[in-house]
Design an enzyme around this catalytic site. Structure first.
Site, PDB file in Angstrom:
ATOM      1  N   VAL A   1       0.860  -1.183   0.000  1.00  0.00           N
ATOM      2  CA  VAL A   1       0.000   0.000   0.000  1.00  0.00           C
ATOM      3  C   VAL A   1       0.897   1.234   0.000  1.00  0.00           C
ATOM      4  CG1 VAL A   1      -1.945   1.117   1.133  1.00  0.00           C
ATOM      5  CG2 VAL A   1      -1.704  -1.366   1.255  1.00  0.00           C
TER       6      VAL A   1
ATOM      7  N   ASN B   1       7.524  11.490  -5.546  1.00  0.00           N
ATOM      8  CA  ASN B   1       8.536  12.292  -4.844  1.00  0.00           C
ATOM      9  C   ASN B   1       8.428  12.150  -3.328  1.00  0.00           C
ATOM     10  OD1 ASN B   1       9.459  13.620  -7.373  1.00  0.00           O
ATOM     11  ND2 ASN B   1       7.386  14.459  -7.346  1.00  0.00           N
TER      12      ASN B   1
ATOM     13  N   TRP C   1      -4.668   2.806  -5.713  1.00  0.00           N
ATOM     14  CA  TRP C   1      -3.971   1.964  -6.697  1.00  0.00           C
ATOM     15  C   TRP C   1      -3.218   0.800  -6.074  1.00  0.00           C
ATOM     16  CZ3 TRP C   1      -6.553   3.303 -10.549  1.00  0.00           C
ATOM     17  CH2 TRP C   1      -6.720   4.625 -10.980  1.00  0.00           C
TER      18      TRP C   1
ATOM     19  N   ARG D   1      -7.174 -12.077 -46.920  1.00  0.00           N
ATOM     20  CA  ARG D   1      -7.744 -10.760 -47.177  1.00  0.00           C
ATOM     21  C   ARG D   1      -7.890 -10.491 -48.671  1.00  0.00           C
ATOM     22  NH1 ARG D   1     -10.245 -10.115 -43.014  1.00  0.00           N
ATOM     23  NH2 ARG D   1     -10.316  -7.844 -43.200  1.00  0.00           N
TER      24      ARG D   1
ATOM     25  N   ASN E   1      -1.764  -2.297 -36.729  1.00  0.00           N
ATOM     26  CA  ASN E   1      -1.543  -1.846 -38.101  1.00  0.00           C
ATOM     27  C   ASN E   1      -1.397  -3.022 -39.062  1.00  0.00           C
ATOM     28  OD1 ASN E   1      -1.571   1.059 -38.008  1.00  0.00           O
ATOM     29  ND2 ASN E   1       0.294   0.949 -36.791  1.00  0.00           N
TER      30      ASN E   1
ATOM     31  N   ILE F   1       3.452   3.256 -16.959  1.00  0.00           N
ATOM     32  CA  ILE F   1       3.126   4.273 -15.956  1.00  0.00           C
ATOM     33  C   ILE F   1       2.856   3.714 -14.570  1.00  0.00           C
ATOM     34  CG2 ILE F   1       2.288   5.943 -17.640  1.00  0.00           C
ATOM     35  CD1 ILE F   1      -0.573   5.095 -16.983  1.00  0.00           C
ATOM     36  N   PHE F   2       2.721   2.372 -14.423  1.00  0.00           N
ATOM     37  CA  PHE F   2       2.559   1.855 -13.065  1.00  0.00           C
ATOM     38  C   PHE F   2       3.866   1.241 -12.588  1.00  0.00           C
ATOM     39  CE2 PHE F   2       2.749  -2.316 -14.490  1.00  0.00           C
ATOM     40  CZ  PHE F   2       1.859  -3.242 -13.989  1.00  0.00           C
ATOM     41  N   ASP F   3       3.880   0.793 -11.325  1.00  0.00           N
ATOM     42  CA  ASP F   3       5.093   0.237 -10.733  1.00  0.00           C
ATOM     43  C   ASP F   3       6.267   1.212 -10.885  1.00  0.00           C
ATOM     44  OD1 ASP F   3       6.003  -2.509  -9.540  1.00  0.00           O
ATOM     45  OD2 ASP F   3       7.618  -1.936 -10.892  1.00  0.00           O
TER      46      ASP F   3
END
Length: 431
Positions: free
Chosen positions: A136, A145, A173, A299, A366, A391-393
């Protein structure tokens, strides 16, 4: 001698995990996507995976996240990397719930006393039920920070009253922290500032880790631990990372895991190991799905799509990233704790692996074209899951690159020690 073959015992671990993941995780998405995703019922997606978690407990996959020397069945970090890859090659959300318990237990593994190990590991070692652990850490106002000199530090604080710590503040989170029923995980390792434990400006000196258990929560007034919300996320939609609040929650002093001044060190070491494992979450499922599509789809052409050079080139890029990421993850796992600068490789594995995962999914989309926009192919689901990896951990911009920068700035930094050994500067002709 350089040998990239994994040891026989590690190959056995990989094969066993691969079989378990195929048998238990393949249908996970269809299970949790069948739940109501409205705001009030978001938690039901998470709860629908509890039977899968129970199977992981029975299979010893929770016990395996505790080292053998502490009574568990876990091995070196490279084995954890193998497990993570095999899980994510099949499914993401249910996997992260299982792995989140390992992250939650890591500070206890690193810093616990024998008495704390005996007490707090107990539910995770007997192979029954669905015990959960949680680290936590993050707070609503941001935590990148948290240890900066002169900064306010964690807003979750603890004060000493007699033989107890009294905890107040909000967190968000933290995977698994609410438990299955919103009354807490079996073990929560909570980052706090202990008031008056160091000068006010020394937030690092005040930072500690205190264990909070379900029993502690049950022994307090119901308002002492509250789940304020279950934030809805774009991906990993069955993972539980709620917004919680502690309000004068009392726990025994014996629950102090890392004392003031040591908590920051333990959590940073925990996130160093986990960085390597995020790198292992990678792109294998992306490549497998894209390759299968390219080998079967025409295709309107006389050839399969694999025979179109522009599409084959995209597949080659994805496969190359996958191989390069795995090699870096394995090297980082090997270097962790062995060399002075092994942490650098863990951070690089996280950055390279997570960012490559997003790039590879865009290449796969793509490659497939507009059909990839259909839910049938799952590439959109995988992209939604992958975008959180950078962006996590510890976000790659706000945390991980700054950690590498700090390593580079050390006066005795040897950039090639993890490759050539402690005396690599002699071979390079440098000092």
């Amino acid at each position: 001698m350089i040998d990239f073959e994994i040891a026989p015992e590690q190959l056995a671990v990989r094969n066993a995990i691969r079989g378990w993941a195929k048998a238990n995780l393949t249908a996970a998405r269809s299970i949790y996507e069948g739940q109501n995703a409205s705001s009030g019922e978001w938690r039901d997606r998470f709860r629908s995976t509890q039977p899968i978690y129970a199977e992981a407990v029975k299979a010893g996959l929770i016990k395996a996240q505790i080292p053998k020397e502490l009574g568990g069945a876990g091995g070196p970090l490279i084995e954890a990397a193998l497990v993570v890859e095999e899980f994510y090659a099949v499914e993401t959300s249910a996997s992260l719930t299982i792995l989140g318990t390992g992250l939650g237990l890591t500070p206890l593994i690193m810093a616990g006393t024998p008495e704390q190990h005996k007490k707090f590991f107990r539910p995770f070692l007997d192979g029954t039920g669905t015990p959960m652990a949680s680290l936590v850490f993050s707070e609503p106002g941001g935590s990148a920070n948290f240890a900066e000199e002169g900064a306010p530090g964690f807003q979750t604080v603890a004060r000493v009253q007699g033989d107890e710590y009294v905890i107040s503040g909000e967190k968000i989170w933290a995977t698994n922290c609410s438990g299955w029923d919103d009354r807490g995980a079996d073990v929560q390792c909570v980052l706090v500032r202990v008031l008056d434990s160091a000068p006010a400006a020394d937030v690092r000196g005040q930072t500690a880790i205190i264990i909070v258990t379900r029993d502690d929560i049950a022994n307090n007034h119901p308002s002492a631990f509250q789940v304020l919300s279950h934030p809805q996320t774009m991906g990993h939609t069955a993972v539980n990372g709620p917004h919680i609040k502690f309000k004068d929650l009392r726990v025994p002093k014996s629950n102090l895991l890392a004392p003031p001044g040591k908590g920051a060190d333990i959590v940073e070491l925990t996130f160093t190991a986990s960085a390597c494992l995020v790198g292992a979450m990678g792109m294998r499922q992306t490549f497998d799905r894209a390759l299968a599509w390219a080998k079967t789809e025409r295709r309107g052409s006389k050839e399969t799509m694999l025979q179109k050079q522009s599409l084959a080139d995209l597949l080659i890029k994805i496969k190359t990233r996958c191989e390069a990421t795995r090699a870096l993850v394995w090297k980082a796992a090997h270097a962790f704790g062995r060399t002075r600068f092994g942490a650098e490789l863990c951070y690089e594995a996280k950055i390279f692996g997570s960012e490559s995962a997003v790039e590879s999914l865009m290449d796969a989309i793509n490659l497939v074209g507009v059909s990839a926009y259909s839910r049938e192919h799952r590439f959109g689901d995988l992209l939604n899951d992958a975008v959180v990896l950078p962006i996590f951990d510890g976000g790659n911009v706000g945390v991980r690159r700054r950690q590498i920068e700090a390593i580079f700035a050390q006066e005795d930094y040897d950039p090639w020690e993890t490759t050539f050994g402690a005396h690599s500067h002699e071979a390079n002709g440098t000092k």
